[in-house]
Write a protein that holds these residues in place. Structure first.
Motif, PDB file in Angstrom:
ATOM      1  N   ASP A  29       0.846  -1.204   0.000  1.00 49.72           N
ATOM      2  CA  ASP A  29       0.000   0.000   0.000  1.00 49.72           C
ATOM      3  C   ASP A  29       0.877   1.248   0.000  1.00 49.72           C
ATOM      4  O   ASP A  29       0.638   2.189  -0.750  1.00 49.72           O
ATOM      5  CB  ASP A  29      -0.918  -0.012   1.235  1.00 49.72           C
ATOM      6  CG  ASP A  29      -1.932   1.117   1.215  1.00 49.72           C
ATOM      7  OD1 ASP A  29      -2.730   1.182   0.257  1.00 49.72           O
ATOM      8  OD2 ASP A  29      -1.929   1.939   2.153  1.00 49.72           O
ATOM      9  N   LYS A  30       1.911   1.222   0.837  1.00 45.56           N
ATOM     10  CA  LYS A  30       2.822   2.359   0.961  1.00 45.56           C
ATOM     11  C   LYS A  30       3.590   2.592  -0.343  1.00 45.56           C
ATOM     12  O   LYS A  30       3.705   3.706  -0.816  1.00 45.56           O
ATOM     13  CB  LYS A  30       3.804   2.085   2.111  1.00 45.56           C
ATOM     14  CG  LYS A  30       4.673   3.286   2.471  1.00 45.56           C
ATOM     15  CD  LYS A  30       5.708   2.930   3.527  1.00 45.56           C
ATOM     16  CE  LYS A  30       5.060   2.764   4.896  1.00 45.56           C
ATOM     17  NZ  LYS A  30       6.047   2.478   5.951  1.00 45.56           N
ATOM     18  N   GLU A  31       4.097   1.518  -0.941  1.00 46.88           N
ATOM     19  CA  GLU A  31       4.948   1.642  -2.130  1.00 46.88           C
ATOM     20  C   GLU A  31       4.192   1.828  -3.439  1.00 46.88           C
ATOM     21  O   GLU A  31       4.663   2.519  -4.329  1.00 46.88           O
ATOM     22  CB  GLU A  31       5.832   0.397  -2.268  1.00 46.88           C
ATOM     23  CG  GLU A  31       6.943   0.330  -1.252  1.00 46.88           C
ATOM     24  CD  GLU A  31       7.762  -0.946  -1.402  1.00 46.88           C
ATOM     25  OE1 GLU A  31       8.060  -1.347  -2.559  1.00 46.88           O
ATOM     26  OE2 GLU A  31       8.094  -1.550  -0.368  1.00 46.88           O
ATOM     27  N   PHE A  32       3.036   1.173  -3.582  1.00 48.48           N
ATOM     28  CA  PHE A  32       2.411   1.101  -4.898  1.00 48.48           C
ATOM     29  C   PHE A  32       1.005   1.685  -5.005  1.00 48.48           C
ATOM     30  O   PHE A  32       0.508   1.865  -6.098  1.00 48.48           O
ATOM     31  CB  PHE A  32       2.356  -0.353  -5.389  1.00 48.48           C
ATOM     32  CG  PHE A  32       3.695  -1.002  -5.468  1.00 48.48           C
ATOM     33  CD1 PHE A  32       4.553  -0.730  -6.525  1.00 48.48           C
ATOM     34  CD2 PHE A  32       4.124  -1.877  -4.467  1.00 48.48           C
ATOM     35  CE1 PHE A  32       5.797  -1.330  -6.609  1.00 48.48           C
ATOM     36  CE2 PHE A  32       5.366  -2.475  -4.541  1.00 48.48           C
ATOM     37  CZ  PHE A  32       6.211  -2.204  -5.610  1.00 48.48           C
ATOM     38  N   VAL A  33       0.330   1.947  -3.875  1.00 49.58           N
ATOM     39  CA  VAL A  33      -1.047   2.434  -4.003  1.00 49.58           C
ATOM     40  C   VAL A  33      -1.112   3.881  -3.523  1.00 49.58           C
ATOM     41  O   VAL A  33      -0.673   4.783  -4.218  1.00 49.58           O
ATOM     42  CB  VAL A  33      -2.068   1.536  -3.266  1.00 49.58           C
ATOM     43  CG1 VAL A  33      -3.501   1.922  -3.645  1.00 49.58           C
ATOM     44  CG2 VAL A  33      -1.842   0.072  -3.610  1.00 49.58           C
ATOM     45  N   ASN A  34      -1.638   4.117  -2.349  1.00 53.34           N
ATOM     46  CA  ASN A  34      -1.829   5.507  -1.926  1.00 53.34           C
ATOM     47  C   ASN A  34      -1.415   5.761  -0.480  1.00 53.34           C
ATOM     48  O   ASN A  34      -1.616   6.835   0.036  1.00 53.34           O
ATOM     49  CB  ASN A  34      -3.300   5.898  -2.134  1.00 53.34           C
ATOM     50  CG  ASN A  34      -4.226   4.851  -1.540  1.00 53.34           C
ATOM     51  OD1 ASN A  34      -3.868   4.190  -0.566  1.00 53.34           O
ATOM     52  ND2 ASN A  34      -5.405   4.693  -2.108  1.00 53.34           N
ATOM     53  N   ASN A  35      -0.877   4.710   0.166  1.00 49.79           N
ATOM     54  CA  ASN A  35      -0.398   4.830   1.543  1.00 49.79           C
ATOM     55  C   ASN A  35      -1.468   5.364   2.500  1.00 49.79           C
ATOM     56  O   ASN A  35      -1.168   6.137   3.402  1.00 49.79           O
ATOM     57  CB  ASN A  35       0.867   5.697   1.596  1.00 49.79           C
ATOM     58  CG  ASN A  35       1.646   5.474   2.872  1.00 49.79           C
ATOM     59  OD1 ASN A  35       1.466   4.467   3.555  1.00 49.79           O
ATOM     60  ND2 ASN A  35       2.498   6.415   3.216  1.00 49.79           N
ATOM     61  N   ARG A  36      -2.712   4.952   2.291  1.00 53.12           N
ATOM     62  CA  ARG A  36      -3.778   5.377   3.193  1.00 53.12           C
ATOM     63  C   ARG A  36      -4.040   4.347   4.289  1.00 53.12           C
ATOM     64  O   ARG A  36      -4.829   4.586   5.179  1.00 53.12           O
ATOM     65  CB  ARG A  36      -5.062   5.650   2.404  1.00 53.12           C
ATOM     66  CG  ARG A  36      -4.949   6.940   1.570  1.00 53.12           C
ATOM     67  CD  ARG A  36      -6.108   7.120   0.634  1.00 53.12           C
ATOM     68  NE  ARG A  36      -7.339   7.451   1.346  1.00 53.12           N
ATOM     69  CZ  ARG A  36      -8.536   7.455   0.769  1.00 53.12           C
ATOM     70  NH1 ARG A  36      -8.669   7.158  -0.504  1.00 53.12           N
ATOM     71  NH2 ARG A  36      -9.608   7.763   1.468  1.00 53.12           N
TER      72      ARG A  36
END
Length: 166
Positions: A29-36
């Protein structure tokens, strides 16, 4: 001869899966999406658990399997010795999992390798199970062990008398 047939789930029953999966998912999530982070920490499905769409979920699991995180999963305490003892006593052990094959991965082979590498005794592995009740009925399972209440209820509804919610 065979005393009884035991049907048993893998993820969060034999192995501590959730911990590794969630830690990898948060990293993804942190590296590839939106880190929410989490949308609903208690949801089972990743689209609801995180702020992800179906492509994110597909991508994450592809990465999870390609990078062999599946092999970083460890059996729960005493799991290996208990299954070995049951096998010695003549029980038949059928591993029944919802793990699905996907175009980039033969989940049967990958899971079998993971079980063998961790010293898990079993007689049969059944993957890609949509309905554990039907499979338990077909396999004539005497005792079924799973961590999810809905699977346990389903199995009881298919005539398995002994179910353990792990």
């Amino acid at each position: 001869g065979i005393i009884m047939k035991i049907g048993i789930d893998i993820d969060d029953t034999l192995f501590d899966t959730d911990e590794v999966l969630i830690s990898c998912a948060l990293q993804y999530d942190k590296e590839f999406v939106n880190n929410r982070g989490f949308r609903d920490k208690n949801s089972y499905h990743f689209v609801e658990k995180f702020y992800w769409n179906k492509n994110n979920v597909f991508d994450f699991f592809k990465k999870f399997h390609e990078e062999n995180y599946i092999f970083s999963l460890k059996p729960k305490d005493n799991c290996v010795s208990v299954l070995s003892k049951l096998k010695e006593e003549g029980y038949e052990i059928v591993i029944i999992t919802s793990r699905k094959s996907v175009p980039y991965l033969d989940i049967y082979e990958k899971t079998k390798e993971m079980l063998i590498n961790n010293g898990i005794c079993f007689d049969k592995l059944i993957v890609d199970v949509k309905d554990k009740g039907i499979v338990c009925e077909r396999e004539v399972i005497d005792i079924f062990i799973d961590d999810r209440i809905e699977h346990c209820v389903n199995v009881v509804n298919h005539g398995v008398k002994h179910v353990v919610l792990f």
